[in-house]
Design a protein around this motif. Structure first.
Motif, mmCIF file in Angstrom:
data_model
loop_
_atom_site.group_PDB
_atom_site.id
_atom_site.type_symbol
_atom_site.label_atom_id
_atom_site.label_comp_id
_atom_site.label_asym_id
_atom_site.label_seq_id
_atom_site.Cartn_x
_atom_site.Cartn_y
_atom_site.Cartn_z
ATOM 1 N N ASP A 1 30.732 39.903 44.378
ATOM 2 C CA ASP A 1 31.407 39.800 45.671
ATOM 3 C C ASP A 1 32.907 39.781 45.394
ATOM 4 O OD1 ASP A 1 32.390 39.339 48.127
ATOM 5 O OD2 ASP A 1 31.332 37.448 48.478
ATOM 6 N N LEU A 2 33.497 40.979 45.364
ATOM 7 C CA LEU A 2 34.890 41.115 44.923
ATOM 8 C C LEU A 2 35.896 40.546 45.926
ATOM 9 C CD1 LEU A 2 34.708 44.682 43.315
ATOM 10 C CD2 LEU A 2 34.773 42.476 42.145
ATOM 11 N N GLY A 3 35.422 40.218 47.121
ATOM 12 C CA GLY A 3 36.332 39.655 48.116
ATOM 13 C C GLY A 3 36.393 38.131 48.064
ATOM 14 N N SER A 4 35.548 37.513 47.247
ATOM 15 C CA SER A 4 35.476 36.054 47.228
ATOM 16 C C SER A 4 36.003 35.485 45.922
ATOM 17 C CB SER A 4 34.019 35.609 47.442
ATOM 18 O OG SER A 4 33.862 34.264 47.013
ATOM 19 N N GLN A 5 37.119 34.766 46.011
ATOM 20 C CA GLN A 5 37.706 34.143 44.813
ATOM 21 C C GLN A 5 36.732 33.146 44.198
ATOM 22 O OE1 GLN A 5 39.144 30.748 44.663
ATOM 23 N NE2 GLN A 5 40.422 30.933 42.822
ATOM 24 N N ALA A 6 36.039 32.382 45.052
ATOM 25 C CA ALA A 6 35.104 31.368 44.550
ATOM 26 C C ALA A 6 33.963 32.018 43.764
ATOM 27 C CB ALA A 6 34.553 30.552 45.713
ATOM 28 N N ALA A 7 33.459 33.144 44.279
ATOM 29 C CA ALA A 7 32.356 33.841 43.593
ATOM 30 C C ALA A 7 32.819 34.375 42.242
ATOM 31 C CB ALA A 7 31.845 34.982 44.466
ATOM 32 N N LEU A 8 34.061 34.879 42.185
ATOM 33 C CA LEU A 8 34.583 35.421 40.927
ATOM 34 C C LEU A 8 34.839 34.305 39.924
ATOM 35 C CD1 LEU A 8 36.927 38.170 42.411
ATOM 36 C CD2 LEU A 8 34.785 38.511 41.157
ATOM 37 N N VAL A 9 35.321 33.154 40.411
ATOM 38 C CA VAL A 9 35.529 32.002 39.526
ATOM 39 C C VAL A 9 34.193 31.577 38.925
ATOM 40 C CG1 VAL A 9 36.066 29.522 39.499
ATOM 41 C CG2 VAL A 9 37.645 31.130 40.584
ATOM 42 N N ALA A 10 33.146 31.506 39.772
ATOM 43 C CA ALA A 10 31.817 31.107 39.283
ATOM 44 C C ALA A 10 31.308 32.096 38.240
ATOM 45 C CB ALA A 10 30.840 31.017 40.454
ATOM 46 N N TRP A 11 31.575 33.388 38.497
ATOM 47 C CA TRP A 11 31.135 34.428 37.551
ATOM 48 C C TRP A 11 31.850 34.298 36.206
ATOM 49 C CZ3 TRP A 11 33.975 39.193 36.233
ATOM 50 C CH2 TRP A 11 33.212 40.075 35.440
ATOM 51 N N ILE A 12 33.181 34.094 36.251
ATOM 52 C CA ILE A 12 33.958 34.015 35.004
ATOM 53 C C ILE A 12 33.648 32.725 34.254
ATOM 54 C CG2 ILE A 12 36.325 33.896 34.071
ATOM 55 C CD1 ILE A 12 37.135 35.766 36.442
ATOM 56 N N ARG A 13 33.195 31.689 34.974
ATOM 57 C CA ARG A 13 32.847 30.433 34.301
ATOM 58 C C ARG A 13 31.539 30.518 33.529
ATOM 59 N NH1 ARG A 13 34.891 25.807 38.523
ATOM 60 N NH2 ARG A 13 37.045 25.807 37.776
ATOM 61 N N GLU A 14 30.751 31.545 33.797
ATOM 62 C CA GLU A 14 29.562 31.735 32.951
ATOM 63 C C GLU A 14 30.064 32.038 31.544
ATOM 64 O OE1 GLU A 14 27.022 34.764 34.628
ATOM 65 O OE2 GLU A 14 27.223 33.868 36.618
ATOM 66 N N PRO A 15 29.551 31.330 30.526
ATOM 67 C CA PRO A 15 30.088 31.486 29.158
ATOM 68 C C PRO A 15 30.106 32.934 28.686
ATOM 69 C CG PRO A 15 28.551 29.644 29.257
ATOM 70 C CD PRO A 15 28.484 30.309 30.596
ATOM 71 N N MET A 16 29.028 33.675 28.957
ATOM 72 C CA MET A 16 28.968 35.058 28.483
ATOM 73 C C MET A 16 30.067 35.904 29.118
ATOM 74 S SD MET A 16 27.585 36.773 26.252
ATOM 75 C CE MET A 16 26.057 36.045 25.709
ATOM 76 N N THR A 17 30.318 35.675 30.412
ATOM 77 C CA THR A 17 31.384 36.427 31.087
ATOM 78 C C THR A 17 32.738 36.135 30.450
ATOM 79 O OG1 THR A 17 30.168 36.183 33.158
ATOM 80 C CG2 THR A 17 32.437 36.949 33.306
ATOM 81 N N ALA A 18 33.030 34.840 30.264
ATOM 82 C CA ALA A 18 34.337 34.460 29.715
ATOM 83 C C ALA A 18 34.536 35.058 28.328
ATOM 84 C CB ALA A 18 34.457 32.938 29.664
#
Lengths: 130, 121
Positions: B42-59
């Motif tokens: 969900d590229l329009g949601s900062q919260a969704a992107l933060v949650a995604w980047i907080r996944e260890p594999m993503t980071a």
């Protein structure tokens, strides 16, 4: 060998207007061109990450820019460049193993790379990325 | 350091060639991973992107992508400058500017990822 008196004598690459144009050298210079586009793509990526890290307000401000109509063309250019540079880069890595240098292979590979880049970008557009 | 070291010493050329290929190979899966991940977010949601980047594999993958991407870009720009900037002084200045820009972009990416993972954003 003193630096002050020793003017650079290293030959320059011939400038681009010297060459007679064909598909192979066009695709070759496109690899560089798309690579440079992707260098700017990294700036776009960095700004996006910093905006996400800076909170909802900063993110909203950046989203307004990235979502605007005038930014969609450069964004599409970055996506097209990414898929082209990726596919053509793989072709380069194959060439590094001293394979694929026949006339037919170079031609077929070039056409495949261009088709892949166009189709992948079209798919990106189709799934609503722009 | 002599002028030749900047452009054409054999050792640095081999290292350049080798590092360019290593980062190229690394960027195939890393680039594909990002390209395939983005449409599912969900590229329009900062919260969704933060949650995604907080996944260890993503980071981790984003960090590696930033590292390999900026290094590969720095090597590529270096090559273009060698071919098209004949003047030695101009060459050094543009190479230095390129270095500053690439280090800056890498630092911004890593700072942002770390801030998202460990910060309160």
């Amino acid at each position: 060998m003193s630096q002050a008196t020793d003017a650079p004598r290293r030959p320059l690459s011939p400038h681009l207007q010297i060459y007679r144009w064909g598909i192979t050298n066009t695709l070759s210079i496109l690899h560089r061109g798309t690579g440079l586009v992707l260098s700017f793509g990294l700036v776009v990526l960095a700004a996006w990450l910093v905006a996400i890290a800076s909170g909802p307000d900063a993110f909203a401000a950046l989203s307004a820019v990235y979502g605007s109509l005038w930014f969609k063309l450069p964004l599409a250019g970055i996506v097209l460049s990414f898929f082209y540079h990726l596919a053509n880069g793989i072709r380069h890595l194959i060439w590094d193993t001293a394979r694929g240098f026949s006339h037919a292979a170079i031609r077929a590979g070039g056409i495949a790379v261009v088709l892949f880049a166009l189709v992948a970008t079209a798919v990106y557009v189709a799934v609503g990325m722009f | 350091m002599s002028k030749a070291d900047d452009r054409s010493s054999r050792k640095s050329t081999v290292v350049h060639w080798w590092h360019q290929r290593l980062t190229a190979v690394a960027l195939i899966p890393l680039g594909l991973w990002l390209a395939l991940s983005l449409p599912g977010l969900d590229l329009g949601s900062q919260a969704a992107l933060v949650a995604w980047i907080r996944e260890p594999m993503t980071a981790i993958l984003l960090g590696l992508l930033a590292l390999a991407g900026t290094y590969h870009s720095w090597l590529g720009v270096h090559e273009v400058l060698v071919d098209y900037v004949p003047d030695a002084a101009q060459f050094r200045v543009t190479l230095l500017l390129s270095l500053v820009a690439h280090v800056g972009v890498l630092a911004a990416c890593l700072y942002a990822i770390l801030r998202i993972v460990f910060g309160a954003a």
